[in-house]
Design an enzyme around this catalytic site. Structure first.
Site, PDB file in Angstrom:
ATOM      1  N   HIS A  48       0.694  -1.299  -0.024  1.00 34.73           N
ATOM      2  CA  HIS A  48      -0.014   0.080  -0.043  1.00 34.73           C
ATOM      3  C   HIS A  48       0.791   1.067   0.141  1.00 34.73           C
ATOM      4  O   HIS A  48       0.819   2.107  -0.854  1.00 34.73           O
ATOM      5  CB  HIS A  48      -1.036  -0.091   1.142  1.00 34.73           C
ATOM      6  CG  HIS A  48      -1.658   1.304   1.234  1.00 34.73           C
ATOM      7  ND1 HIS A  48      -2.423   1.735   0.481  1.00 34.73           N
ATOM      8  CD2 HIS A  48      -1.751   1.992   2.443  1.00 34.73           C
ATOM      9  CE1 HIS A  48      -3.030   2.925   0.972  1.00 34.73           C
ATOM     10  NE2 HIS A  48      -2.516   3.230   2.268  1.00 34.73           N
ATOM     11  N   HIS A  72       3.275   7.162   5.490  1.00 32.63           N
ATOM     12  CA  HIS A  72       1.964   7.826   5.989  1.00 32.63           C
ATOM     13  C   HIS A  72       1.244   7.094   7.034  1.00 32.63           C
ATOM     14  O   HIS A  72       0.462   7.639   7.920  1.00 32.63           O
ATOM     15  CB  HIS A  72       1.003   8.321   4.715  1.00 32.63           C
ATOM     16  CG  HIS A  72       0.153   7.176   4.178  1.00 32.63           C
ATOM     17  ND1 HIS A  72       0.981   6.254   3.175  1.00 32.63           N
ATOM     18  CD2 HIS A  72      -1.157   6.598   4.397  1.00 32.63           C
ATOM     19  CE1 HIS A  72      -0.144   5.273   2.697  1.00 32.63           C
ATOM     20  NE2 HIS A  72      -1.200   5.396   3.568  1.00 32.63           N
ATOM     21  N   GLU A  76       0.118   5.908  12.558  1.00 33.56           N
ATOM     22  CA  GLU A  76      -1.155   5.308  12.824  1.00 33.56           C
ATOM     23  C   GLU A  76      -1.075   3.901  13.220  1.00 33.56           C
ATOM     24  O   GLU A  76      -1.960   3.688  13.847  1.00 33.56           O
ATOM     25  CB  GLU A  76      -2.158   5.801  11.484  1.00 33.56           C
ATOM     26  CG  GLU A  76      -3.554   5.256  11.584  1.00 33.56           C
ATOM     27  CD  GLU A  76      -4.545   5.929  12.721  1.00 33.56           C
ATOM     28  OE1 GLU A  76      -3.983   6.860  13.318  1.00 33.56           O
ATOM     29  OE2 GLU A  76      -5.719   5.632  12.706  1.00 33.56           O
ATOM     30  N   ASP A  77      -0.552   3.059  12.201  1.00 35.31           N
ATOM     31  CA  ASP A  77      -0.880   1.813  12.476  1.00 35.31           C
ATOM     32  C   ASP A  77       0.309   0.976  12.976  1.00 35.31           C
ATOM     33  O   ASP A  77       0.128  -0.169  13.142  1.00 35.31           O
ATOM     34  CB  ASP A  77      -1.021   1.134  10.978  1.00 35.31           C
ATOM     35  CG  ASP A  77      -2.263   1.580  10.431  1.00 35.31           C
ATOM     36  OD1 ASP A  77      -3.310   1.929  11.098  1.00 35.31           O
ATOM     37  OD2 ASP A  77      -2.321   1.651   9.160  1.00 35.31           O
ATOM     38  N   ASP A 139      -3.428   8.321  -1.273  1.00 34.80           N
ATOM     39  CA  ASP A 139      -3.799   7.192  -0.412  1.00 34.80           C
ATOM     40  C   ASP A 139      -5.141   6.973  -0.616  1.00 34.80           C
ATOM     41  O   ASP A 139      -5.418   5.755  -0.650  1.00 34.80           O
ATOM     42  CB  ASP A 139      -3.639   7.621   1.143  1.00 34.80           C
ATOM     43  CG  ASP A 139      -3.862   6.789   2.126  1.00 34.80           C
ATOM     44  OD1 ASP A 139      -3.883   5.567   1.981  1.00 34.80           O
ATOM     45  OD2 ASP A 139      -4.461   7.319   3.171  1.00 34.80           O
ATOM     46  N   ASP A 258     -22.263  10.372 -28.222  1.00 29.12           N
ATOM     47  CA  ASP A 258     -22.455  11.598 -27.522  1.00 29.12           C
ATOM     48  C   ASP A 258     -21.465  11.280 -26.412  1.00 29.12           C
ATOM     49  O   ASP A 258     -21.482  12.301 -25.286  1.00 29.12           O
ATOM     50  CB  ASP A 258     -23.515  11.871 -26.899  1.00 29.12           C
ATOM     51  CG  ASP A 258     -23.625  13.502 -26.806  1.00 29.12           C
ATOM     52  OD1 ASP A 258     -22.953  14.224 -27.269  1.00 29.12           O
ATOM     53  OD2 ASP A 258     -24.704  13.774 -26.087  1.00 29.12           O
TER      54      ASP A 258
HETATM   55 MN    MN Z   1      -3.023   4.417   3.786  1.00 29.80          MN
END
Ligand code: MN
Length: 723
Positions: A48, A72, A76-77, A139, A258
């Site tokens: 990721h 990033h 957080e993780d 992201d 179109d």
């Molecule tokens: Mn992410």
């Protein structure tokens, strides 16, 4: 699968002197901390951030942005801290990672419009650096691309948020390809049936459409070359979401031709206009569809000529004419304008950047019209997070910890004793700033204080504090009212609690026009009514009548007794005449109490005492306050009556000297005063303290005696004592 080398290659293409090592170090760091983590798809998590870094590099962003993309999700993780990121990769990268972590932590409990609106505002408030938004877009794009592994509920929620917020953001930032890709992905998850129908319909006619595109491209290219213009001409179907939008407004998809857009790329702006001229001379332009974004670029810097014509096969086609440079801008959007030398923490003075900020504002302000209104709205608002990452509605500028506590819950406000802001403990009056994490500290049982009103700024907090204080005051007054009433009723043998149970209390309250007993108690407690008035409601008629009669009787018998006593036997102590005239009770016996020993001439007052006589006090005697005013009678000194002699005590202070006592005796003798007692004492410091008890006939005699005492050498103070 994208590899880190692919990202690096792209980065180098856009920026040959980019700091490659920074990106490699970020990659190794990210690989280490994410080790063992898997995505929902079952692939290693590291895929990721690498994919995101590739998108960021393809936007032409700088090495710190690419590094931030790789990092990033680390804070957080994983166990990584922002301090660690800063130490390892420097402030610039840490700033972006910190911003991304904050955005990631935002929770939305419901997808209500209000929440989305707040989220827009929050994004703006938090993102001081546009690169943070661009990395966030990358992201989100990769997350949307891999959404099939998510549970349906999450697919819906994230798609809605993306369609409402991130796709418009990408558009405003001028990154058309991210916008269209995001929209189509959202379309797929939000309206799966419509999406698949439309996709199938288009797929069915694919061969037909492809040959149509090829024919048009050839014709356009040929026509331009005939005029000596070399151009790159491409055609493609428009993206599904925009076709779907068009269908919805026209209710059907009646013409599959179109839905195509053609692009002509030439090598100068002049040639753009030339190409436009040839195209218009070949095919009939549709009125109102021409737009000159070269002369007037969009706010995000986008430039092109747009037109629609009735094309070679009598179909409507749309054409965009631009230079290669304009095309780059259309692809990279804000990133194409980024001045990396100048940009520090997102500050950039270029006009395009300023325009972009305005553009973001437009996304952010959503449905609100009028830029000033929007500016005002955001300038004066503070957005903070709970420790769980929940976003509260915007607080007004200057809002304090206490305001925030009351925003979450009234009880939390009442018991708030401080907060931890980003981990640091602070007092309740501390002002909040956007982006802070605020953990409210509460102490159960602690109560709001009146001085809180001096620093809270939100109306909610003010109202809640006021309500609490009023309630507390009411409770106190009510209790006071209950106690007062209970005490009075007891005197008449009535029991408040019993009356409460039998409903008599309610009746009495109603009789007194009180809404409830509670109101009645409050009225007593706050002294809004006289207790007598209330008692009147409670006492039975016969008790009241008895009470009235008893009072009348008492008064009469008192007067009777006074008259009898008076006439029969004058008070022995004064031998009948006292020197005082009592109005209305001539010749009554007067008593002079020891407390103030009034002397003829002193201002006086008299009180009828229990039956025998009238007690005379000096007007300034402290005892006067204890008498019932109803017993007061007017008294005055008799002009020529000097019958009464008062005992008055006088204190004389001075320095001890031989013969002092003799001098004082002489002075009193000179004043014609009899001494009935004396006490003299000398302190070790040779201070002389003397108290004389004098028999005084009138105030002049006393004044004269005190004057003479004062004249003696060594005497400092002469004073009349009260008793
Ligand atoms: Mn992410």
């Amino acid at each position: 699968m994208i590899r880190i080398e692919d990202t690096l290659k792209l980065l180098k293409e856009h920026q040959p002197d980019a700091d490659e090592m920074l990106v490699r170090r970020a990659y190794i760091f990210s690989a280490r901390v994410h080790q063992g983590q898997l995505r929902k798809s079952g692939e290693p998590y590291l895929i990721h951030p690498v994919e995101v870094s590739y998108i960021v590099a393809s936007l032409g962003l700088d090495a710190p942005s690419v590094a931030a993309a790789l990092l990033h999700d680390t804070v957080e993780d994983t166990v990584t801290t922002i301090e660690e990121i800063e130490e390892t990769f420097g402030k610039d990268v840490a700033f972006m990672v910190s911003g991304l972590t904050k955005i990631a932590k935002i929770n939305f409990k419901s997808a209500e419009e209000a929440q989305a609106e707040n989220f827009r505002r929050l994004l703006l408030a938090m993102v001081q650096d546009l690169r943070v938004i661009l990395v966030k877009l990358a992201d989100r794009l990769h997350n949307m691309r891999t959404m099939q592994y998510m549970p349906p509920e999450k697919q819906q929620r994230i798609s809605r948020e993306t369609l409402d917020i991130y796709a418009p953001l990408a558009n405003r930032l001028g990154i058309a390809w991210i916008k269209t890709e995001l929209e189509d992905l959202c379309f797929k998850y939000l309206y799966p049936e419509e999406y698949h129908n439309l996709a199938a319909q288009i797929a069915k006619t694919r061969a037909e459409r492809e040959s149509f595109i090829a024919r048009v491209v050839d014709q356009v290219k040929g026509a331009l070359e005939k005029q000596g213009l070399t151009a790159e001409v491409t055609g493609r179907p428009k993206h599904l979401w925009s076709i779907y939008q068009k269908m919805r407004s026209h209710h059907s998809l009646n013409n599959l031709y179109d839905i195509h857009a053609f692009r002509i790329i030439v090598d100068s702006p002049e040639k753009c206009y030339a190409a436009l001229g040839y195209v218009h001379s070949l095919w009939k332009p549709i009125p109102g569809r021409f737009k000159d974004y070269i002369a007037t670029p969009k706010e995000n810097g986008y430039q092109s000529l747009h037109t629609s014509v009735i094309g070679p096969e009598h179909e409507r086609i749309e054409l965009q004419i631009r230079t290669q440079q304009m095309h780059d801008v259309a692809c990279y959007g804000v990133a194409a304008h980024w001045n990396y030398k100048e940009a520090q923490y997102g500050r950039n003075s270029s006009p395009i950047y300023q325009n972009l900020q305005n553009s973001i504002m437009e996304v952010v302000k959503g449905g609100i019209t009028g830029k000033d209104v929007a500016d005002d709205l955001f300038k004066n608002q503070v957005f903070v997070f709970t420790p769980q990452g929940d976003v509260m509605q915007g607080l007004p500028e200057g809002a304090t910890v206490l305001d925030f506590a009351y925003t979450i819950h009234t009880d939390l406000g009442h018991e708030c004793t401080g907060a931890r802001i980003d981990g640091v403990q602070v007092p309740i009056r501390t002002k909040l700033e956007t982006g802070q994490y605020v953990e409210i500290l509460r102490t159960p049982g602690s109560k709001p204080k009146a001085d809180w009103l001096k620093f809270v700024v939100t109306n909610r907090a003010k109202a809640k504090i006021r309500a609490y204080l009023r309630q507390e005051d009411n409770a106190r007054s009510e209790q006071l009212g209950i106690e007062k009433l209970d005490r009075e009723l007891k005197r008449y043998g009535l029991n408040l609690n019993k009356m409460r149970k039998t409903g008599q209390l309610d009746e009495c309250a109603k009789k007194g026009k009180f809404k409830s007993p509670h109101e009645l108690f409050l009225a007593i407690g706050y002294e809004k009514v006289r207790l007598e008035t209330i008692l009147d409601l409670f006492l039975p008629e016969e008790v009241k009548r008895e009470q009235l009669e008893a009072a009348q009787q008492e008064k009469e018998s008192e007067l009777e007794r006074l008259k009898k006593v008076d006439l029969a036997k004058p008070a022995a102590s004064t031998g009948g005449r006292t020197g005082v005239i009592v109005d209305g009770l001539e010749g009554i016996a007067c008593h002079f109490p020891r407390c103030c020993s009034p002397v003829h001439g002193d201002p006086i007052v008299g009180f009828v005492s229990a039956g025998q006589c009238v007690t005379i006090h000096r007007l300034d005697c402290p005892q006067v306050a204890n008498y019932d005013n109803g017993r007061k009678v007017d008294v005055r000194w008799e002009e020529d009556g000097q019958v009464h002699q008062s005992q008055v005590r006088v204190r004389v202070l001075g320095k001890d000297a031989p013969g002092l006592l003799a001098s004082m005796s002489q002075a009193l003798y000179d004043a014609g005063v009899n001494i009935s007692g004396v006490s003299c004492r000398t302190t070790p410091e040779r201070d002389s303290i003397n108290i004389f008890t004098l028999l005084i006939t009138d105030i002049e005699q006393l004044t004269q005696a005190m004057k003479l005492l004062k004249r003696i050498d060594g005497i400092s103070t002469v004073e009349r004592l009260n008793n």
